[in-house]
Design an enzyme around this catalytic site. Structure first.
Site, PDB file in Angstrom:
ATOM      1  N   HIS A  65       0.857  -1.185   0.000  1.00  0.00           N
ATOM      2  CA  HIS A  65       0.000   0.000   0.000  1.00  0.00           C
ATOM      3  C   HIS A  65       0.899   1.242   0.000  1.00  0.00           C
ATOM      4  O   HIS A  65       2.134   1.128  -0.101  1.00  0.00           O
ATOM      5  CB  HIS A  65      -0.953  -0.011   1.202  1.00  0.00           C
ATOM      6  CG  HIS A  65      -0.273  -0.241   2.521  1.00  0.00           C
ATOM      7  ND1 HIS A  65       0.609   0.660   3.078  1.00  0.00           N
ATOM      8  CD2 HIS A  65      -0.335  -1.290   3.395  1.00  0.00           C
ATOM      9  CE1 HIS A  65       1.041   0.207   4.244  1.00  0.00           C
ATOM     10  NE2 HIS A  65       0.498  -0.984   4.457  1.00  0.00           N
ATOM     11  N   HIS A  69       4.076   1.343   2.193  1.00  0.00           N
ATOM     12  CA  HIS A  69       5.264   0.673   1.664  1.00  0.00           C
ATOM     13  C   HIS A  69       5.966   1.536   0.609  1.00  0.00           C
ATOM     14  O   HIS A  69       7.200   1.628   0.578  1.00  0.00           O
ATOM     15  CB  HIS A  69       4.887  -0.668   1.027  1.00  0.00           C
ATOM     16  CG  HIS A  69       4.323  -1.666   1.981  1.00  0.00           C
ATOM     17  ND1 HIS A  69       2.974  -1.970   2.017  1.00  0.00           N
ATOM     18  CD2 HIS A  69       4.909  -2.434   2.933  1.00  0.00           C
ATOM     19  CE1 HIS A  69       2.768  -2.894   2.938  1.00  0.00           C
ATOM     20  NE2 HIS A  69       3.912  -3.184   3.516  1.00  0.00           N
ATOM     21  N   LEU A 108       7.429   3.375  10.800  1.00  0.00           N
ATOM     22  CA  LEU A 108       7.246   3.572  12.233  1.00  0.00           C
ATOM     23  C   LEU A 108       5.895   3.090  12.740  1.00  0.00           C
ATOM     24  O   LEU A 108       5.674   3.080  13.955  1.00  0.00           O
ATOM     25  CB  LEU A 108       7.445   5.047  12.588  1.00  0.00           C
ATOM     26  CG  LEU A 108       8.907   5.479  12.747  1.00  0.00           C
ATOM     27  CD1 LEU A 108       9.004   6.994  12.848  1.00  0.00           C
ATOM     28  CD2 LEU A 108       9.539   4.820  13.963  1.00  0.00           C
ATOM     29  N   ASP A 127       5.079   0.124  12.794  1.00  0.00           N
ATOM     30  CA  ASP A 127       5.555  -1.023  13.572  1.00  0.00           C
ATOM     31  C   ASP A 127       6.711  -0.557  14.459  1.00  0.00           C
ATOM     32  O   ASP A 127       7.865  -0.938  14.257  1.00  0.00           O
ATOM     33  CB  ASP A 127       5.996  -2.145  12.633  1.00  0.00           C
ATOM     34  CG  ASP A 127       4.864  -2.621  11.741  1.00  0.00           C
ATOM     35  OD1 ASP A 127       3.951  -3.278  12.256  1.00  0.00           O
ATOM     36  OD2 ASP A 127       4.886  -2.317  10.534  1.00  0.00           O
ATOM     37  N   SER A 131      -1.727  -3.574   5.789  1.00  0.00           N
ATOM     38  CA  SER A 131      -2.268  -4.673   4.995  1.00  0.00           C
ATOM     39  C   SER A 131      -3.464  -5.305   5.694  1.00  0.00           C
ATOM     40  O   SER A 131      -4.362  -5.848   5.044  1.00  0.00           O
ATOM     41  CB  SER A 131      -1.181  -5.729   4.765  1.00  0.00           C
ATOM     42  OG  SER A 131      -0.081  -5.176   4.072  1.00  0.00           O
TER      43      SER A 131
END
Length: 288
Positions: A34, A37, A150, A152, A188
């Protein structure tokens, strides 16, 4: 963009670039790409001459109750997006290439302490899988820099610690979270949300924003800050909106230990279930 699936092909291309004196940036992904990324690829271009991306759905980071077979695989669309973003090389190995002896006999990398809580507690073994695959991909690509989102946040800290502890000559570039207009972090996993769930999912980020404002206000007024009490209130707000909070904690931004009143660099980490989707988000709070 060139796409390769064999380690020898990957190494040959990177070696050719190195012989030309070119620098290399790396963006590892699990596909189903998406705009978040693609923002990593855009950032990678700022730091190196060539950009390598990878798509590999890593079985080592999936838990016993997480169905890897149903993880979305959208290779054709992913290749189109990466090509449009100017990616130079895409590495798409199979599990047999990455783990030729199988998972049971695979050496692994474990980053202690910082991997233990939060998503590490909710998903046992997850960060062992993440650290192992990222370490292996780093060894294969040998990039100068690598970009990670960021969203994650704990994952970024785990990887940064691994790079430092193992003296890897790689600079980790954290990249800001891309959000929908509602504030929902792109993920995702958002594809699992129904329209009704997508309407309530932004409550997660909204509650983090509220909590951040409460912390800033308390700091500005030099009041004692009840981090735990405020976090419980924010979690209740998330639950009242129709989500189910997995965890919500205020932490030191680097160590991820529970925040103290002496800390000025904080991060709020949270995860919540919304229907079939497990959403994670965070908010950095800088008080200095």
């Amino acid at each position: 963009m060139k796409t390769v699936s064999q380690i020898s092909e990957l190494r040959a291309q990177v070696k050719a670039w190195r012989q030309q004196g070119l620098t290399v940036a790396f963006v590892p992904t699990m596909g189903n790409l998406h705009a978040g990324h693609i923002s990593l690829v855009a950032e990678a271009h700022k730091h190196a001459d060539k950009v390598v991306a990878s798509i590999f759905v890593n079985p080592m980071q999936f838990g016993v109750n997480e169905d890897i077979e149903n993880y979305p695989r959208t290779m054709i669309n992913d290749e189109q997006k990466l090509t449009a973003a100017g990616t130079d090389l895409l590495f798409t190995p199979s599990p047999d290439i990455i783990y030729p002896k199988g998972l049971a006999k695979q050496s692994f990398v474990e980053v202690p302490n910082i991997s233990d809580g939060y998503c590490g507690e909710s998903r046992p073994g997850h960060f062992r899988g993440v650290a192992t695959i990222v370490c292996k991909l780093f060894n294969l690509v040998q990039p100068d820099v690598a970009c990670f989102g960021l969203k994650d946040y704990q994952q970024v800290q785990v990887i940064q610690r691994m790079v430092e502890d193992l003296s890897m000559p790689i600079t980790i570039i954290p990249v800001a979270t891309i959000r929908e207009e509602s504030g929902l972090a792109l993920s995702s996993r958002n594809g699992y949300l129904t329209e009704e769930e997508k309407a309530i999912a932004p409550a997660l980020h909204q509650s983090l924003h509220w909590l951040g404002e409460q912390i800033r206000a308390g700091y500005a007024q030099q009041d004692s800050i009840d981090f735990i009490g405020l976090a419980k209130h924010a979690a209740k707000t998330i639950n009242d909106a129709g989500l189910h909070t997995d965890y919500l904690h205020v932490c030191h931004a680097e160590t991820l230990q529970p925040a103290s009143e002496d800390d000025t660099q904080l991060v709020i980490l949270a995860a919540a279930h919304c229907g079939k989707a497990r959403l994670i988000d965070n908010l950095q709070v800088n008080l200095a």
